[in-house]
Design a protein around this motif. Structure first.
Motif, PDB file in Angstrom:
ATOM      1  N   GLY A 124       9.561  -4.176 -35.389  1.00 54.07           N
ATOM      2  CA  GLY A 124       9.797  -5.560 -34.988  1.00 54.07           C
ATOM      3  C   GLY A 124       8.987  -6.550 -35.796  1.00 54.07           C
ATOM      4  N   ASP A 125       7.824  -6.130 -36.319  1.00 54.11           N
ATOM      5  CA  ASP A 125       7.019  -7.072 -37.103  1.00 54.11           C
ATOM      6  C   ASP A 125       7.714  -7.432 -38.408  1.00 54.11           C
ATOM      7  OD1 ASP A 125       6.623  -4.585 -38.285  1.00 54.11           O
ATOM      8  OD2 ASP A 125       4.429  -4.712 -38.309  1.00 54.11           O
ATOM      9  N   ARG A 126       8.282  -6.438 -39.065  1.00 57.25           N
ATOM     10  CA  ARG A 126       9.019  -6.730 -40.298  1.00 57.25           C
ATOM     11  C   ARG A 126      10.298  -7.501 -40.014  1.00 57.25           C
ATOM     12  NH1 ARG A 126       8.626  -7.231 -44.831  1.00 57.25           N
ATOM     13  NH2 ARG A 126      10.090  -5.737 -45.731  1.00 57.25           N
ATOM     14  N   ALA A 127      10.923  -7.239 -38.865  1.00 55.61           N
ATOM     15  CA  ALA A 127      12.120  -7.987 -38.505  1.00 55.61           C
ATOM     16  C   ALA A 127      11.792  -9.462 -38.290  1.00 55.61           C
ATOM     17  CB  ALA A 127      12.747  -7.394 -37.246  1.00 55.61           C
ATOM     18  N   LEU A 128      10.613  -9.753 -37.742  1.00 48.69           N
ATOM     19  CA  LEU A 128      10.219 -11.143 -37.541  1.00 48.69           C
ATOM     20  C   LEU A 128      10.028 -11.852 -38.881  1.00 48.69           C
ATOM     21  CD1 LEU A 128       9.509 -13.350 -35.508  1.00 48.69           C
ATOM     22  CD2 LEU A 128       7.146 -12.538 -35.560  1.00 48.69           C
TER      23      LEU A 128
END
Length: 484
Positions: free
Chosen positions: A77-81
């Motif tokens: 999710g961090d890279r998706a953000l």
């Protein structure tokens, strides 16, 4: 090719560029953004978000909601953000073009988009997943809707969403309501919706509807950041120059005067409103004692890019004649001088690249250290601790850990557990000697012995005399070889 087709193609190129940048650079969110992901994961698990932990950033309701959605992706999710924010930056660039075209003409619009697109600060905000990236995109597209004469509900809806990301949009919402006629009760209610929702979220989670304001002010005091009205004038000049660069800022002043002279106040109203409201909220931050940060000037910086575009290419909107020729010659000279200035200032782009490499490498080495078997085993002895707050949310996100499991030694000094230390000079400056942290937090306490290390970080262990967990090594030579 029609204008719509060209714009659609441009939007596609910008989106593909954002995805390519995301895939090739592999950056990670900043401190504030990691906390929003953590709060989203806590909500998804049915827990109350930890808004009140030590040195927690200000919560932004819509960003928390995005954190809920992206936490469904797990640790990725961090890279998706980051991808969301890079796509937001692409939308901002396209919006800057549309705004410049609607107010000043197509060529000024293209230059406005170029100035926004190449701003190192805007790129860094997107690459580090700052809340400012989607906020700016929403604000600029609200301005586009106003400049293109769309129904009032559209720009107000965008400003409501923006107001759930940053409070600056509250001022813009009220100004828009007043400009459209104060006798519209639905627009009035919409203008007040974002601050009401923000206060309700604070009330539900902390019991204090003004928690965000109070916590932001207290944190600024604790960290010794610049505050107060006296810091505003100097910070304004410095921050604007750092965001849009001095040549663009100088062109913006010229373009503002030219636009008022040639087009009038009403025609120039949207970029003027963005500029004025942004400056007003920046000054208001100083009056209220909040931190004086460069990010608070991003809205006026975008408006200045639009005015700079008009200064440089506004002559293309004039009929053939002496004024067009004189303006065109002046623009050519300004472009040459500007390019020379950019060549002098080009090292700033190199610094941005170096910063992103530092963040990526630091993240990778920290994750490698936290995943080392001996470190994972050592966490049974007590909490994971860092010199200060800087890396706490990164570790909490990676480990899916509670607030008590990952702490800052500047807040409390655990007697047992795993203590992490930065090893490089830049790492110490960034992660060790952060605002408000004592230098003693960068030295192991008595009873902690080396456990693991790599070229960026080291881990020390103390089991506090307990038999639980692994036995601590007694000498530096017994630590395992560097990992990661």
């Amino acid at each position: 090719m029609s204008r719509r087709t060209a714009e659609a193609a441009g939007a596609g190129v910008l989106a593909l560029g954002a995805v390519a940048l995301w895939a090739l650079t592999r950056t990670y969110p900043n401190y504030d953004s990691y906390y929003h992901l953590i709060w989203g994961r806590e909500l998804l698990a049915g827990a109350r978000p930890s808004f009140e932990v030590y040195a927690a950033p200000t919560q932004h309701p819509l960003y928390v909601a995005i954190g809920v959605l992206l936490s469904l992706l797990g640790e990725g999710g961090d890279r998706a953000l980051v991808l969301v924010c890079l796509l937001s930056h692409a939308a901002l660039v396209l919006g800057a073009y549309r705004l410049g075209r609607a107010v000043f003409g197509p060529w000024p619009g293209l230059l406005a988009a170029a100035f926004v697109g190449v701003s190192a600060s805007f790129l860094l905000y997107a690459a580090r997943a700052y809340v400012d990236a989607p906020f700016l995109a929403l604000v600029v597209w609200a301005g586009v809707a106003v400049a293109e004469g769309r129904p009032p509900a559209r720009p107000m809806a965008l400003l409501v969403l923006a107001g759930l990301l940053r409070p600056e949009a509250w001022v813009l919402g009220v100004l828009f309501w007043l400009a459209t006629g104060p006798r519209r009760p639905r627009l009035a209610a919409a203008a007040l919706l974002a601050p009401v929702v923000w206060a309700l979220v604070d009330l539900a989670v902390t019991g204090d509807p003004l928690h965000s304001f109070n916590a932001t002010t207290e944190l600024a005091d604790d960290l010794g950041r610049e505050q107060g009205l006296g810091a505003v004038p100097g910070s304004f000049v410095t921050f604007i120059g750092a965001t849009v660069r001095p040549p663009v800022a100088a062109l913006a002043v010229v373009g503002l005067g030219l636009s008022v002279w040639r087009l009038g106040w009403r025609r120039s109203g949207v970029p003027l409103a963005l500029l004025g409201a942004g400056i007003a909220t920046f000054v208001g931050s100083g009056v209220l004692g909040l931190s004086i940060l460069p990010r608070y000037l991003t809205v006026p910086a975008v408006a200045m890019c639009a005015f700079a575009g008009y200064a440089l290419a506004g002559f293309t909107t004039l009929p053939d004649g002496p004024l067009r020729r004189r303006w065109g010659r002046a623009s050519a000279l300004a472009a040459v001088l500007g390019l020379a200035a950019v060549a002098v200032l080009a090292p700033s782009l190199g610094r941005i690249s170096a910063e992103l490499r530092f963040i990526r490498d630091s993240h990778d080495r920290l994750v490698a250290l936290l995943d080392a078997p001996r470190v994972r085993a050592g966490l049974r002895c007590g909490p994971l601790s860092f010199p200060n707050y800087r890396l706490v949310p990164d570790a909490r996100w990676h480990l899916d850990a509670s607030p008590a499991a990952v702490v800052a030694r500047s807040a409390r000094r655990p007697r047992s557990g795993v203590a992490i230390f930065a090893l490089t000079p830049k790492g110490l400056r960034r992660f060790g000697f952060a605002d408000g942290a004592s230098s003693s937090t960068n030295l192991p306490d008595a009873g902690f012995a080396p456990l693991a290390r790599n070229d960026r970080f080291s881990a020390f262990l103390s089991c506090g005399g307990s038999r639980a967990g692994p036995s601590a090594p007694t000498a530096a030579g017994s630590a395992p070889a560097p990992s990661g």
